[in-house]
Design a protein around this motif. Sequence first.
Motif, PDB file in Angstrom:
ATOM      1  N   GLN A   1       1.006  -1.233   0.182  1.00 13.55           N
ATOM      2  CA  GLN A   1       0.089  -0.012   0.005  1.00 13.55           C
ATOM      3  C   GLN A   1       0.873   1.254  -0.037  1.00 13.55           C
ATOM      4  O   GLN A   1       1.824   1.230   1.198  1.00 13.55           O
ATOM      5  N   GLY A   2       0.762   2.117  -1.027  1.00 13.23           N
ATOM      6  CA  GLY A   2       1.503   3.360  -0.927  1.00 13.23           C
ATOM      7  C   GLY A   2       0.655   4.411  -0.807  1.00 13.23           C
ATOM      8  O   GLY A   2      -0.425   4.364  -0.654  1.00 13.23           O
TER       9      GLY A   2
ATOM     10  N   GLU B   1      -3.596  10.364  -0.551  1.00 11.48           N
ATOM     11  CA  GLU B   1      -4.536   9.078  -0.554  1.00 11.48           C
ATOM     12  C   GLU B   1      -3.796   7.731  -0.672  1.00 11.48           C
ATOM     13  O   GLU B   1      -2.804   7.968  -1.349  1.00 11.48           O
ATOM     14  N   THR B   2      -4.372   6.836  -0.407  1.00  8.11           N
ATOM     15  CA  THR B   2      -3.491   5.269  -0.400  1.00  8.11           C
ATOM     16  C   THR B   2      -3.646   4.820  -1.747  1.00  8.11           C
ATOM     17  O   THR B   2      -4.878   4.995  -2.270  1.00  8.11           O
ATOM     18  N   VAL B   3      -2.647   4.243  -2.470  1.00  2.41           N
ATOM     19  CA  VAL B   3      -2.698   3.548  -3.557  1.00  2.41           C
ATOM     20  C   VAL B   3      -2.192   2.312  -3.518  1.00  2.41           C
ATOM     21  O   VAL B   3      -1.347   1.881  -2.736  1.00  2.41           O
ATOM     22  N   ALA B   4      -2.778   1.263  -4.276  1.00  3.00           N
ATOM     23  CA  ALA B   4      -2.156   0.024  -4.439  1.00  3.00           C
ATOM     24  C   ALA B   4      -0.861  -0.222  -5.195  1.00  3.00           C
ATOM     25  O   ALA B   4      -1.070   0.527  -6.284  1.00  3.00           O
TER      26      ALA B   4
END
Lengths: 95, 91
Positions: free
Chosen positions: A60-61, A68-71
Amino acid sequence: MTKSELILRLAERNPHLYQRDVERIVATVFDEISAALARGQRVELRGFGAFSVKRRDARQGRNPRTGETVAVTSKRIPFFKTGKQLRDRLNEKAS
Amino acid sequence: MNQTELIASVAKKTGFSAKDAKSAVQAVLSAVEDSLTKGKGVRTTLGTFGVGKRGARKGRNPKTGEPITIKASKTVRFKASKTIKDKINKR
């Protein structure tokens, strides 16, 4: 030193070769190494070092700008480990 | 793949004899080494080779526990190019 400077240097040292042959050699050497890595192979050049491929797991970045979280998907990265001879040469030990 | 195999595939791709391909591959590698030894980085299609410096630090002999100083040293740094990263990830 860029690739073109590397080619010039080699051409100077090997006057019996045509410049275009030197260009082809330099390109082929690096192409073959990257092709082997793309096949997932390890390339070990004794004295110089070894290229291998390492795997980075998915994680999870975060978008640093918006927060916001990004995969982030798993990926492979090329890795280089310096050979002993080259390392000793850099540190001015007798090789 | 080791050096012998690299030489063989370079010979096959370029049409050079095995002997010529061997000296060519070795010439390329030693030219990169020479540049690094002089402290200069080399940019190739594979990525950038550079010289990194490690400062002196205090360490400990793990066997006897006695403190020792570890001398400053140099190391090779390699940063892979975008091209190769994409190739490996088949993008």
